[in-house]
Design a protein around this motif. Structure first.
Motif, mmCIF file in Angstrom:
data_model
loop_
_atom_site.group_PDB
_atom_site.id
_atom_site.type_symbol
_atom_site.label_atom_id
_atom_site.label_comp_id
_atom_site.label_asym_id
_atom_site.label_seq_id
_atom_site.Cartn_x
_atom_site.Cartn_y
_atom_site.Cartn_z
ATOM 1 N N ILE A 40 0.830 -1.203 0.000
ATOM 2 C CA ILE A 40 0.000 0.000 0.000
ATOM 3 C C ILE A 40 0.866 1.256 0.000
ATOM 4 N N VAL A 41 1.869 1.285 0.875
ATOM 5 C CA VAL A 41 2.723 2.471 0.992
ATOM 6 C C VAL A 41 3.504 2.720 -0.294
ATOM 7 N N LEU A 42 4.100 1.659 -0.859
ATOM 8 C CA LEU A 42 4.878 1.827 -2.088
ATOM 9 C C LEU A 42 3.999 2.340 -3.223
ATOM 10 N N THR A 43 2.805 1.763 -3.372
ATOM 11 C CA THR A 43 1.892 2.210 -4.429
ATOM 12 C C THR A 43 1.458 3.647 -4.191
ATOM 13 N N ARG A 44 1.156 3.961 -2.943
ATOM 14 C CA ARG A 44 0.709 5.315 -2.595
ATOM 15 C C ARG A 44 1.771 6.347 -2.945
ATOM 16 N N ILE A 45 3.016 6.114 -2.546
ATOM 17 C CA ILE A 45 4.088 7.071 -2.798
ATOM 18 C C ILE A 45 4.413 7.145 -4.289
ATOM 19 N N ALA A 46 4.379 6.001 -4.981
ATOM 20 C CA ALA A 46 4.677 5.986 -6.415
ATOM 21 C C ALA A 46 3.624 6.761 -7.201
ATOM 22 N N VAL A 47 2.349 6.565 -6.857
ATOM 23 C CA VAL A 47 1.278 7.308 -7.536
ATOM 24 C C VAL A 47 1.437 8.804 -7.292
ATOM 25 N N ALA A 48 1.757 9.173 -6.052
ATOM 26 C CA ALA A 48 1.941 10.584 -5.728
ATOM 27 C C ALA A 48 3.094 11.191 -6.521
ATOM 28 N N ALA A 49 4.200 10.457 -6.630
ATOM 29 C CA ALA A 49 5.349 10.952 -7.396
ATOM 30 C C ALA A 49 4.972 11.165 -8.859
#
Length: 315
Positions: free
Chosen positions: A50-59
């Motif tokens: 969840i965290v990796l996807t969240r940060i990647a989408v934000a970037a």
């Protein structure tokens, strides 16, 4: 980086009021992340995924805004590469990874309480590093806000502690402290959107490396996520997590910190816990009790006191 951190808030009333609104918006959007992630966690998603996807989408979302904000001044990134790396590794990836490592070994409440001692760490840093001794009103506000935080997190009934979890939670606190201090540096010349965008890229790469070597477990499903109002397709909460609770949250947070200063803004960030409780009530039917509501009022009172006391501290 020439200075960690420039804690001289803007003197313009419009800037201060704008900083308050941005700080509240950042806290609200950050506070939405937990309740949104609950639906995915219940369906088999690992916190790391969840965290990796969240940060990647934000970037990805902030990338065009980062380019526009820099306006071709790429030399700013080269000259401040260390600052950006510190922000991405400590404030983004480090805080996230250490927090989830903590809650894997202890209760969420005490882990959050330890992480949210970051405002106190900011006050101590500014006192030791720059001689900005906190006023009595600032100290009183910090104590009131801390009491409210204990009530909101419902820690009075007891909590399960583990020394390894405590260590991870303190590491998360260091990451959160770095977030406030680095974001407050107005001498770097890097616009808030650019710092947020590049920091999120570094954070994505860092979390991706941790996942690649197996330190960050990655599990995901395509089952719908269930909430109090119904079900959502798996991609909907992920999109909201990336766009709202990361891209918007980090960008507005940095802008607020530069307007208010790291000390005041760090206490405003405690509102994230209050918003998280409210969103948990709306999204996953976790009704807040009377102690949590009282704690929320104490946090707000503490923030007001810190803000008033902050004016008495010479820049």
């Amino acid at each position: 980086m020439t200075q960690i951190a420039n804690d001289t808030p803007t003197a313009a009333p419009v800037g201060v009021s704008g900083g308050v609104l941005l700080a509240a918006l950042s806290a609200m959007t950050f506070g939405l992340s937990g309740p949104l992630a609950t639906g995915l966690l219940d369906n088999g998603w690992s916190p790391g995924a969840i965290v990796l996807t969240r940060i990647a989408v934000a970037a990805l979302v902030l990338s065009p805004f980062t380019v526009v904000a820099l306006r071709g001044k790429w030399r700013l990134l080269r000259g401040r590469a260390t600052q950006i790396l510190m922000y991405g590794v400590l404030a983004v990836a480090g805080a996230q990874f250490c927090y989830f490592s903590a809650v894997a070994q202890m209760d969420v409440g005490p882990a959050l309480l330890i992480e949210y001692t970051a405002p106190a760490a900011v006050v101590v840093w500014l006192w030791v590093r720059f001689g900005q001794r906190p006023s009595r009103l600032t100290v009183l506000g910090a104590l009131v806000a801390a009491t409210g935080l204990v009530l909101v997190l419902d820690l009075i009934s007891g909590a399960d502690l583990a020394w390894s979890g405590v260590a991870w939670a303190f590491a998360a606190m260091i990451g959160a402290t770095a977030y406030f201090l680095i974001s407050a540096d107005t001498e770097s010349g890097i616009p808030p959107l650019a710092l947020a965008g590049t920091g999120l890229v570094v954070g994505t790469v860092t979390l991706g490396l941790l996942a690649a070597i197996g330190v960050l477990p990655m599990h995901a499903t395509t089952a719908p996520a269930d909430y109090g109002f119904g079900s959502l397709p798996w991609w909907a909460p992920l999109l909201l997590l990336g766009v709202v609770t990361a891209a918007v949250a980090y960008a507005t947070g940095i802008a607020a910190i530069r307007l208010l200063g790291s000390r005041t803004a760090s206490f405003f960030a405690l509102l994230e816990v209050v918003f998280a409780v409210l969103f948990a009530w709306v999204l996953v039917d976790q009704f807040p009790g009377l102690p949590q509501l009282l704690g929320g009022l104490l946090i707000i009172a503490g923030i007001v006191a810190v803000r008033l006391g902050d004016r008495a501290v010479p820049a």
